[in-house]
Structures are given as structure tokens and as C-alpha cells.
Design a protein around this motif. Structure first.
Motif, PDB file in Angstrom:
ATOM      1  N   ALA A 169      14.658   7.515  -4.004  1.00  0.00           N
ATOM      2  CA  ALA A 169      13.465   6.824  -3.508  1.00  0.00           C
ATOM      3  C   ALA A 169      12.219   7.541  -4.007  1.00  0.00           C
ATOM      4  CB  ALA A 169      13.477   6.795  -1.980  1.00  0.00           C
ATOM      5  N   PHE A 170      11.168   6.784  -4.304  1.00  0.00           N
ATOM      6  CA  PHE A 170       9.940   7.439  -4.774  1.00  0.00           C
ATOM      7  C   PHE A 170       8.696   7.006  -4.007  1.00  0.00           C
ATOM      8  CE2 PHE A 170       7.978   3.964  -7.122  1.00  0.00           C
ATOM      9  CZ  PHE A 170       9.057   3.099  -7.329  1.00  0.00           C
ATOM     10  N   ALA A 171       8.814   5.953  -3.181  1.00  0.00           N
ATOM     11  CA  ALA A 171       7.651   5.528  -2.400  1.00  0.00           C
ATOM     12  C   ALA A 171       8.100   4.493  -1.382  1.00  0.00           C
ATOM     13  CB  ALA A 171       6.577   4.926  -3.306  1.00  0.00           C
ATOM     14  N   ASP A 172       7.274   4.286  -0.356  1.00  0.00           N
ATOM     15  CA  ASP A 172       7.467   3.162   0.558  1.00  0.00           C
ATOM     16  C   ASP A 172       6.347   2.161   0.325  1.00  0.00           C
ATOM     17  OD1 ASP A 172       9.641   4.464   1.555  1.00  0.00           O
ATOM     18  OD2 ASP A 172       8.949   4.541   3.637  1.00  0.00           O
ATOM     19  N   LEU A 173       6.612   0.935   0.701  1.00  0.00           N
ATOM     20  CA  LEU A 173       5.652  -0.137   0.470  1.00  0.00           C
ATOM     21  C   LEU A 173       5.570  -1.010   1.715  1.00  0.00           C
ATOM     22  CD1 LEU A 173       3.911  -1.880  -1.538  1.00  0.00           C
ATOM     23  CD2 LEU A 173       6.026  -3.163  -1.991  1.00  0.00           C
ATOM     24  N   MET A 197       0.500  -0.137   0.069  1.00  0.00           N
ATOM     25  CA  MET A 197       0.505  -1.493   0.608  1.00  0.00           C
ATOM     26  C   MET A 197       0.270  -2.462  -0.544  1.00  0.00           C
ATOM     27  SD  MET A 197      -2.976  -1.523   2.871  1.00  0.00           S
ATOM     28  CE  MET A 197      -4.490  -0.809   2.306  1.00  0.00           C
ATOM     29  N   THR A 198       0.740  -3.682  -0.372  1.00  0.00           N
ATOM     30  CA  THR A 198       0.578  -4.656  -1.451  1.00  0.00           C
ATOM     31  C   THR A 198      -0.891  -5.069  -1.558  1.00  0.00           C
ATOM     32  OG1 THR A 198       0.971  -6.481   0.065  1.00  0.00           O
ATOM     33  CG2 THR A 198       2.895  -5.611  -1.108  1.00  0.00           C
ATOM     34  N   ALA A 199      -1.231  -5.614  -2.699  1.00  0.00           N
ATOM     35  CA  ALA A 199      -2.603  -6.086  -2.906  1.00  0.00           C
ATOM     36  C   ALA A 199      -2.965  -7.143  -1.868  1.00  0.00           C
ATOM     37  CB  ALA A 199      -2.742  -6.653  -4.316  1.00  0.00           C
ATOM     38  N   ALA A 200      -2.014  -8.014  -1.534  1.00  0.00           N
ATOM     39  CA  ALA A 200      -2.296  -9.077  -0.560  1.00  0.00           C
ATOM     40  C   ALA A 200      -2.646  -8.483   0.801  1.00  0.00           C
ATOM     41  CB  ALA A 200      -1.091 -10.010  -0.444  1.00  0.00           C
ATOM     42  N   LEU A 201      -1.888  -7.476   1.203  1.00  0.00           N
ATOM     43  CA  LEU A 201      -2.155  -6.833   2.498  1.00  0.00           C
ATOM     44  C   LEU A 201      -3.487  -6.088   2.453  1.00  0.00           C
ATOM     45  CD1 LEU A 201      -1.441  -5.932   5.349  1.00  0.00           C
ATOM     46  CD2 LEU A 201       0.076  -4.190   4.381  1.00  0.00           C
ATOM     47  N   ALA A 202      -3.732  -5.388   1.345  1.00  0.00           N
ATOM     48  CA  ALA A 202      -4.988  -4.636   1.211  1.00  0.00           C
ATOM     49  C   ALA A 202      -6.191  -5.581   1.278  1.00  0.00           C
ATOM     50  CB  ALA A 202      -4.993  -3.863  -0.105  1.00  0.00           C
ATOM     51  N   GLU A 203      -6.051  -6.733   0.624  1.00  0.00           N
ATOM     52  CA  GLU A 203      -7.169  -7.695   0.641  1.00  0.00           C
ATOM     53  C   GLU A 203      -7.394  -8.256   2.041  1.00  0.00           C
ATOM     54  OE1 GLU A 203      -5.977 -10.261  -2.577  1.00  0.00           O
ATOM     55  OE2 GLU A 203      -6.180  -8.520  -3.922  1.00  0.00           O
ATOM     56  N   LEU A 204      -6.299  -8.550   2.731  1.00  0.00           N
ATOM     57  CA  LEU A 204      -6.419  -9.068   4.098  1.00  0.00           C
ATOM     58  C   LEU A 204      -7.092  -8.029   5.003  1.00  0.00           C
ATOM     59  CD1 LEU A 204      -5.698 -11.335   6.131  1.00  0.00           C
ATOM     60  CD2 LEU A 204      -3.545 -10.122   6.547  1.00  0.00           C
ATOM     61  N   GLN A 205      -6.677  -6.770   4.844  1.00  0.00           N
ATOM     62  CA  GLN A 205      -7.262  -5.715   5.664  1.00  0.00           C
ATOM     63  C   GLN A 205      -8.758  -5.578   5.396  1.00  0.00           C
ATOM     64  OE1 GLN A 205      -6.410  -1.541   4.766  1.00  0.00           O
ATOM     65  NE2 GLN A 205      -5.864  -1.187   6.913  1.00  0.00           N
ATOM     66  N   ALA A 206      -9.125  -5.573   4.111  1.00  0.00           N
ATOM     67  CA  ALA A 206     -10.540  -5.417   3.740  1.00  0.00           C
ATOM     68  C   ALA A 206     -11.375  -6.579   4.280  1.00  0.00           C
ATOM     69  CB  ALA A 206     -10.658  -5.324   2.221  1.00  0.00           C
ATOM     70  N   GLN A 207     -10.813  -7.747   4.156  1.00  0.00           N
ATOM     71  CA  GLN A 207     -11.505  -8.966   4.602  1.00  0.00           C
ATOM     72  C   GLN A 207     -11.756  -8.941   6.112  1.00  0.00           C
ATOM     73  OE1 GLN A 207      -9.008 -12.299   3.591  1.00  0.00           O
ATOM     74  NE2 GLN A 207     -10.082 -13.621   5.058  1.00  0.00           N
ATOM     75  N   LEU A 208     -10.724  -8.595   6.897  1.00  0.00           N
ATOM     76  CA  LEU A 208     -10.882  -8.582   8.351  1.00  0.00           C
ATOM     77  C   LEU A 208     -11.770  -7.429   8.797  1.00  0.00           C
ATOM     78  CD1 LEU A 208      -7.288  -9.492   9.597  1.00  0.00           C
ATOM     79  CD2 LEU A 208      -9.312 -10.946   9.551  1.00  0.00           C
ATOM     80  N   GLU A 216       7.274  -6.621 -10.809  1.00  0.00           N
ATOM     81  CA  GLU A 216       6.011  -5.914 -10.976  1.00  0.00           C
ATOM     82  C   GLU A 216       5.158  -6.145  -9.737  1.00  0.00           C
ATOM     83  OE1 GLU A 216       4.525  -6.779 -15.096  1.00  0.00           O
ATOM     84  OE2 GLU A 216       2.660  -6.084 -14.153  1.00  0.00           O
ATOM     85  N   LEU A 217       4.425  -5.138  -9.351  1.00  0.00           N
ATOM     86  CA  LEU A 217       3.600  -5.244  -8.155  1.00  0.00           C
ATOM     87  C   LEU A 217       2.280  -4.530  -8.383  1.00  0.00           C
ATOM     88  CD1 LEU A 217       5.918  -4.289  -5.153  1.00  0.00           C
ATOM     89  CD2 LEU A 217       4.460  -6.320  -5.266  1.00  0.00           C
ATOM     90  N   ALA A 218       1.208  -5.059  -7.764  1.00  0.00           N
ATOM     91  CA  ALA A 218      -0.046  -4.310  -7.715  1.00  0.00           C
ATOM     92  C   ALA A 218      -0.151  -3.746  -6.302  1.00  0.00           C
ATOM     93  CB  ALA A 218      -1.228  -5.220  -8.011  1.00  0.00           C
ATOM     94  N   VAL A 219      -0.301  -2.427  -6.202  1.00  0.00           N
ATOM     95  CA  VAL A 219      -0.331  -1.810  -4.868  1.00  0.00           C
ATOM     96  C   VAL A 219      -1.552  -0.924  -4.704  1.00  0.00           C
ATOM     97  CG1 VAL A 219       2.198  -1.856  -4.711  1.00  0.00           C
ATOM     98  CG2 VAL A 219       1.032   0.210  -5.548  1.00  0.00           C
ATOM     99  N   TYR A 220      -1.836  -0.625  -3.443  1.00  0.00           N
ATOM    100  CA  TYR A 220      -2.902   0.300  -3.075  1.00  0.00           C
ATOM    101  C   TYR A 220      -2.319   1.387  -2.182  1.00  0.00           C
ATOM    102  CZ  TYR A 220      -6.391  -3.156  -4.554  1.00  0.00           C
ATOM    103  OH  TYR A 220      -7.161  -4.024  -5.277  1.00  0.00           O
ATOM    104  N   ASP A 221      -2.963   2.522  -2.177  1.00  0.00           N
ATOM    105  CA  ASP A 221      -2.648   3.559  -1.195  1.00  0.00           C
ATOM    106  C   ASP A 221      -2.870   2.951   0.197  1.00  0.00           C
ATOM    107  OD1 ASP A 221      -2.695   5.810   0.504  1.00  0.00           O
ATOM    108  OD2 ASP A 221      -3.403   7.086  -1.120  1.00  0.00           O
ATOM    109  N   SER A 222      -1.930   3.195   1.128  1.00  0.00           N
ATOM    110  CA  SER A 222      -2.085   2.583   2.461  1.00  0.00           C
ATOM    111  C   SER A 222      -2.994   3.387   3.374  1.00  0.00           C
ATOM    112  CB  SER A 222      -0.712   2.447   3.126  1.00  0.00           C
ATOM    113  OG  SER A 222      -0.189   3.732   3.427  1.00  0.00           O
ATOM    114  N   ASN A 223      -3.376   4.585   2.950  1.00  0.00           N
ATOM    115  CA  ASN A 223      -4.218   5.413   3.820  1.00  0.00           C
ATOM    116  C   ASN A 223      -5.675   4.983   3.683  1.00  0.00           C
ATOM    117  OD1 ASN A 223      -5.585   7.340   5.258  1.00  0.00           O
ATOM    118  ND2 ASN A 223      -4.326   9.036   4.513  1.00  0.00           N
ATOM    119  N   PRO A 224      -6.265   4.450   4.752  1.00  0.00           N
ATOM    120  CA  PRO A 224      -7.627   3.900   4.633  1.00  0.00           C
ATOM    121  C   PRO A 224      -8.686   4.948   4.317  1.00  0.00           C
ATOM    122  CG  PRO A 224      -6.850   3.797   6.916  1.00  0.00           C
ATOM    123  CD  PRO A 224      -5.701   4.274   6.083  1.00  0.00           C
TER     124      PRO A 224
END
Lengths: 490, 490
Positions: B388-392, B475-486, B405-413
């Protein structure tokens, strides 16, 4: 108990307030030793002392707690058929011992200081006397209960001291070390001075005032904060303590709370107040107070609840933060800065054929030298007053209460052994025989009052949180000589 | 499980292994909110995530534990007549809500990672989805159980790592924070890697190997140490682990033990070994080892048990102390150096009329920003390996397992928001639906093995005790975008 910030108290007792059967909550070696004692020394009785050497958080005293649960656990100290099947499967002990356990009859006698009493290092605050096998079997269970509750009661006392008259609310159930840690920890927190709890089970079982309002999830569940507050006020018009930090305390939470408070007042209800659970509490409470006052709500209370402990409470009050109530979670229910009270259970004497043989445990560390013999602990007061100035550990047969003069030694084995004369004292015994068949116990409110009254007899410098003055704990010359003699011989 | 140093294991299950009914182990405000939700939003469902932000002792992961007890407590989540009488006496909620509680039917759904799984900050390791009122009511109870057991499992894992293959024995019952802390703490310690316990109740309830020999009181009860050892050997000729520090380890304890070991051998029994509970353990074990070896007992084991923790274990082994077993008390059972796991239970989404509305909690501290929406957590492996090398963390409807393929962000805000492409991974979901009607659960031995196997998939630098390497949680790009938006809107 006053009605306060959503705090309700009712008188209610249910059967399962009684500590459950816990006879197997014991280290294996207690059983192995009991088996040996039962066969080798069946007629020998032992006296064990429970005491501690160090006070958590560098305080000077511990608030003793847990006696009721010890008595209840001892009242149910028997073994079920399933227990015996389990023992048999271990194949460690012979059938005679299993028969002995199957028909176990408690013969032990218990003495203890009343719950809530402040006690000091090295003095026994609970003793067990009984057949060696039986008394040995009780070690782990008794220590588990009194170490835990005394630890939390002591922590609550520190926080109560810091809060300087402002109520402490116990809010820690979610961070406690398991269900019992939440329930009995709350009981202990009340003994140590907390006023109320959010824990419904503890409140129900021990008739404790129960408190609380809303979490952030209430606010989040609605479209906006104002709607959430309004909806709350509709359901709880007389219990509207609003949580104001979900979005922003000063630009959103407090203004929305004031709006709802004005609506409530127009309907004939007075608001309770606000709670702040994050951020720079010293600044936020000061600004929130000014906003509430300016809006005409000087009686709305401010409660805070963000990772508080006695150091933070002291600091906030020192900064003049206008806090009315402290809600305290993990740092109280786990005593997080000092999560262990290292009470021990040590053999002090054995009795064979009517002869009492005092026993000692020696160690490479002088500090761990135990006090031999059957003993009593006295609190020494200035005659005719409630001003205590020292405790005294004596052998049980010394007539301390009738003496006018005493020669005593410091009880700490690491201190110099200089004799000191004592006059002008009134000695009141602390250890009292406790009836193991009792089924009525003092209420928590009574224990809490007793604790407070006992504390008021102690010197004030003993009670401060930082660098408290050491309270003298003496031992009599007779005890000191016995200890020296046994320590030298062995 | 091997037979070891008086350790016995048997297969035995009894009914009261089941976590008792604890529906009232809840903060008052959960009930007050549930009452409001039930009236205002009776058809709204909520999804709550359980996660933590900080790992105790500055480690990099937590060993999740307590799921079985959560399920058992939820299976019994009903209210008795006595509970309802108590609620009525509080006079906080109306009769409709009391009727609702009287006929409470659990509708919530639970997902969780299997017990023993290492989990990382910010990722949900348990989720509850259900009617808002119901899901809200479970917060305190669930957190109490999983915060406690995960804390102790994590501490046991640290100590197991330090002991580097040598057995850890759990000896802490007397210093635990109440009975449950001892019993469920022991369960968790085994999940985290401990091999055995002295706690008979925990051993019986969870089929754990049980260990232990004698206390100082056994030695003290006899006229001298040699007599005490001889008497022990008579009763336990094949379980003669002798405690050698009552008087003096090197001049009394070890020589007396050797005398008795020679007598045992002459009778055809092999000695087990010695235990040292005080003093300079590094020096004493080295000298005791030499004495035992010289006397012809190279297989006699040395066990130590004096206020150990992972730091002391590491130091002792670094000094070459010849220790075979570690008996660990208070520092394991209370996780004394870090006695709180601050797991939280946060609303992530509500569902109304078939529409899912993601929810966020904002705070003055960026670190506390929550992750909105219904989510799944994946562990990312190099394809075809167990490396294992990361969690998502992803939104539930993202087809992560089928993507190349995935676009991800660090989950730490608190970290910079830089997108990073991920390829060459195999994503395995961690959160699994858990049947609330289940009554068979994996054995502790199975959970312990699962935990060990999962750890072996993680990078070694993640596991060290001091300055562990941070394991990436994306975290996935979709989750990161949702978080930023809210976060921006609110």
C-alpha cells in the motif's frame, strides 16, 4: 440544587445502580496465590492496606471515592457455574480449591475513610482483613474501583478549585475509557465538585443534575444557522442555550442568537445563553458578552467547552474572560494530564493462633518501604476547632485519642528521621468499620458536601494547584520503631 | 497459541461476553436534538462519519477496534419502562417523543472498516446512516466504545513494535479506569498485538491466554523468601515463575530461585523463570541472566514488569537487557502518555425526498474543516501486490476501483491545495456494510492476525515510533471541489 442552564435534577433510583458481579475482575496470580494460601495457611488471616505514594498532577491530596461500588462488588463476590467450568478448563488449581470457590463465603472485614475525604500519601484509606486467601483475591477488584474513582474525583476537585465558584459540567462520555469510565467517572466527578453531567445514564443511576443543549449537527441539519436557532427556541423556549460557533461566533452565531433571544423575549421567555466550543475563547467571550449586554441580555450566560482543564480555566479567569459555566470533556473524565492513580494493596500483618505478625515490603527504593502492622489514621485538629494541621498514622492499639502528648516522625521514608513532640491536638480517626451487608449509602449530594466540608478544614496552601504546601503526615514513634526494626532485620 | 510462562488458553465463550444494554450512555443533548429532529425533519436521513484528526503519541495511524461492541450495543438499543419514567421526570420532551422512544426500532445502517485495520487521520472508519433522530442518538455511545478500544489497540501496537518479537503481557487491571476499561481495554490490547493478559474476566469473556504467577504478598506471608519459593514450587512445579525482588534481587531473590530450580530439576521439573518488578532493570536482568546461565538454567525466562512503556522497552533492548517477556500495566491499559483518542462523529450529508445534500462544518481552525458527502475510503496498492502507498477518500458514487487514473488532493486542509495525478494503483475499499443483526463475529485471534497482515502492507517508515513518515491520505478532485465550494458558501 438550583435549576441552571438546562440542568434538571430529579430523585430517582433504579436497581442497576448496583455495581454488577465482578468476582473475575482479578489478576490470575491472585487465584494462584489464594489456592496456595488456602492449602498452606488456611487459618492465617491477613491485613492489607490500600494507599498511594504519589498524588496525580503534583497535588497534595487525593479525594477518596469508590467505596460504595467496592461494597456492592464484595456483596456479590461469588462464582457461577460458568466461572467454575472456566477455572477447571485452565487446569491450574486442584478440585479442593474449586470447591472452596464454589461455596465462597465472604469473611473479610473492611475499614475505609468516608467517600469524599481528602487523603494523603502513605496513609491507608481502605483496609481489608480476612483469611489470607480471601483477602488476596480482592486486591485487583478493589484497586480498580478506588484507583479510578479517586483519580477522577481528585481531578474534578482541581477543576472546581480553578473555576472558583463557577459551575463545572461533566461532558466527557464520548472520550471516556469505556462505558464504566463514563458512568463511574461521572459519579466521581460529582464527588470532587462538578455540578452536573451531560451523561444521561450516570444522571439516572446516581441522581445527578443533567445538562446540555445542542451540537453542531443541529445547526448543520438546517439550511442556515438562524433557522436552526429559531427551530430550537420553538421546541425549548425556556432552555435556549445556543451553540454559536458552527460558522463564525461574532459575525454569525452571536447576532443570530440575539435575534432569536429578542423573539423569545417578545413571546415572554427569557433566553438561557450561548455556548462557545472553539476559537480564542478569552477574546470571543469578552466580545460576545459585550454584544449580549448591548442587546439587553446581561443575564444570558456564557458557557465554554473546548478542551478545558484546570490550567486553561485559571488562565481564562486570570485574563478576565466573562465565563459563567465550564463544560469539561476528556481532560476530566480521563484525568488526561495524569491518567493513573497508583494506589497499591499491601500486606501489613498476618495473624496466626491469635498472634499478630507485622509484615513489611522492602525495596531498593527507600520511598517504597511499607508500614507494617494493623493501623489507624488520625486527622489532627487544633482542640475545639475544625482546623486540621496534620495526619497521623498509628498502630491500631495505640490510644492516640486519649493522649495529650505524642512523639512522632515524618512518615516519608526518604526524609530524615527526626523525632518531633506533638501537643495541643485533637485526634479524630479516619478509618471506619464498613458494614459489608449495608444496602443504604450516603447520596452523592451528601458525599459531595462532606468532601467540601473536609477540605475546608485543611490549610489553604495545601489546596492550591501549583506547588501546594506539603501537608504533614506523621507516624507514631511506635510505628516508626517497628518499621525500622523490620526493615533492618529482613 | 504456544504455552508460555504460565499462559493458558482455552476456547470458552459465555453469554455475558455481549456488551450490555447502554442506550442511555448518551449526552443529554442527543435526546434533545433527536426530539427536535423527530418533529421537524422526521423524514430526513443523515449520514455521520466517525474519524479523528490526531494520532496519539504522534504516531501515524490508529488501530481501529470496538466494532463488535458497537454492533452489540446497537442490537440492544431500546428503552425500558424505567428509562421512560426517568425521561418523563426530566420534563424536557413531549409525550410524542417518549412514545417514539418506547417503541424505538433501529433503522440505521452501519459501515465500518474491519476491526484491527490501521486507519489514518481524517478518513471515516465508521459511518452511520439513518433517520436523523436515530443517528443523532448513537453519537456518544459509538464514540465512547471506538475511541476507547482504538486508543488501547494503538498503544498495544506501539509496545508490540518496541518489543520486537518478545511477548507483551497485559497486566493493568488494577490501574484501569473502571471495570470496562480493564475488560475491553484488554480486548483491544490483544487486537493491537499483546499476547496474553492477567485479567481473568477479560480472558474468560474473550478467550484470551491468561498469565501470571505471584505477588510480593506471597513472599511476605511466609517466614522467608526461600520458604515462599519452595512452597510455590510444591504447588506449581511446572509453573514456577518466581518473583525475585521482594528483598534483594541479586543477593537473595536469584540465589533462592536457583536453589528451588535445582530442587525442581532433581524432581524432574524444568523451571519457568523469574520476574523482576523494581530497580535498575537493565543491570539486574543482565546479572540475573548470568547467574541463571552459570547455574545451568539458560532456558529460564526473565520477565520484567515495572512501569514499562514503549520508550523504556526500546531503551532496555537498546542496552542489550536480556528480557524475554514484558508485563505491562498502567501505561498500556490507560495509554498513559496519551490517554485520549479524539474521534468525532460529524454530519456529512442529509437526504430529503431522495436528494442528498452534503453538509460541512466550518471552524476558525482550517484543520477542523470536515469532508462533506457520503464517502468511501480506499487503500491504494501497487497493482498485483500487497504494497500500500496511500489512502484515498472519495465520494460514494465515484467509480474509483475501475479507474486507471485519478486526480487527487492532499486531504489535510492545512496543506496547500495542489492537484496531483495518480496512476498505477489498485484501489480496495475499506468501509464495509456491517449487518446489525449479526451475532457471529471474528475471533480476537482472527482480528489480531488481520491487523498484523494489514500493517505489513504499510510502508515501514510509517510504523516507527519516533517521527514516523506521514502516510498520504488523498481525496478525489470531486470531493475536494465539493469541500471548497461548501466552505466558501457558508
Amino acid at each position: 440544587m438550583q435549576f441552571l442552564w438546562g440542568v434538571k435534577t430529579v430523585c430517582f433510583v433504579r436497581k442497576d445502580t448496583i455495581m454488577r458481579q465482578l468476582s473475575l475482575l482479578t489478576d490470575l496470580y491472585e487465584f494462584s496465590m489464594a489456592n496456595g494460601f488456602q492449602q498452606e495457611l488456611p487459618d492465617t488471616w491477613g491485613t492489607f492496606d490500600v494507599f498511594f505514594r504519589k498524588v496525580p498532577d503534583h497535588g497534595s491530596f487525593v479525594i477518596s471515592a469508590g467505596l460504595q461500588q467496592v461494597v456492592e462488588a464484595l456483596q456479590q463476590f461469588t462464582f457461577t457455574a460458568a466461572d467454575l467450568t472456566y477455572f477447571k478448563s485452565l487446569d491450574l488449581w486442584d478440585d479442593d480449591f474449586l470447591d472452596y470457590l464454589a461455596s465462597f463465603q465472604m469473611q473479610c472485614k473492611l475499614t475505609a475513610v468516608p467517600e469524599g475525604t481528602p487523603v494523603f500519601p502513605r496513609e491507608p484509606f481502605l483496609t481489608i482483613e480476612g483469611p489470607l486467601a480471601q483477602a488476596q483475591l480482592l486486591e485487583t477488584l478493589i484497586l480498580n474501583i478506588v484507583n479510578h474513582q479517586s483519580l477522577i474525583a481528585t481531578k474534578a476537585r482541581r477543576m472546581t478549585y480553578a473555576a472558583n465558584g463557577r459551575p463545572i459540567m461533566e461532558f466527557g462520555a464520548r472520550r471516556a475509557q469505556g462505558p464504566d469510565s463514563a458512568v463511574y467517572g461521572t459519579r466521581a466527578a460529582i464527588i470532587g465538585g462538578a455540578l452536573s453531567t451531560s451523561n444521561v445514564l450516570a444522571a439516572q443511576q446516581f441522581d445527578i443534575p443533567v445538562a446540555g443543549t445542542m451540537a453542531h449537527s443541529w445547526i448543520q441539519a438546517f439550511d442556515d444557522e438562524l433557522t436552526a436557532f429559531r427551530t430550537w427556541a420553538k421546541h425549548y423556549p425556556d432552555n435556549s442555550a445556543l451553540l454559536v460557533d458552527t460558522y463564525d461566533v461574532l459575525t454569525s452565531g452571536v447576532p443570530n442568537a440575539i435575534t432569536v433571544f429578542q423573539e423569545l423575549r417578545a413571546q415572554g421567555h427569557e433566553p438561557v445563553g450561548i455556548r462557545i466550543d472553539s476559537g480564542d475563547v478569552a477574546a470571543l467571550t469578552t466580545q460576545a458578552r459585550a454584544m449580549l449586554d448591548a442587546a439587553g441580555f446581561p443575564n444570558a450566560k456564557i458557557t465554554i467547552s473546548n478542551a478545558l482543564d484546570e490550567t486553561i480555566i485559571t488562565s481564562l479567569l486570570h485574563q478576565g474572560a466573562p465565563v459563567d459555566n465550564f463544560g469539561i470533556g476528556e481532560n476530566l473524565i480521563t484525568s488526561a494530564s495524569a491518567p493513573v492513580l497508583s494506589g497499591v494493596y499491601k500486606l501489613a500483618a498476618v495473624e496466626q493462633d491469635g498472634h499478630c505478625i507485622p509484615k513489611i515490603k522492602i525495596s531498593a527504593s527507600r520511598a517504597k518501604l511499607t508500614m507494617p502492622g494493623k493501623k489507624q489514621v488520625y486527622r489532627l485538629y487544633r482542640p475545639g476547632t475544625n482546623v486540621a494541621f496534620a495526619d497521623l498514622i498509628a498502630l491500631q492499639n495505640e490510644p492516640v485519642t486519649t493522649l495529650k502528648e505524642l512523639a512522632v516522625y515524618d512518615s516519608n521514608p526518604i526524609n530524615l528521621k527526626a523525632q518531633r513532640p506533638l501537643t495541643d491536638f485533637e485526634a479524630r480517626p479516619l478509618l471506619k468499620a464498613t458494614d459489608l451487608s449495608a444496602n443504604d449509602f450516603p447520596s452523592l449530594a451528601t458525599i459531595r458536601k462532606h468532601s467540601q466540608a473536609q477540605l475546608e478544614t485543611l490549610p489553604a496552601p495545601t489546596q492550591r494547584l501549583v506547588n501546594p504546601d506539603e501537608y504533614p503526615v506523621y507516624m507514631t514513634a511506635a510505628l516508626a520503631e517497628l518499621q525500622a526494626q523490620l526493615a533492618a532485620v529482613d
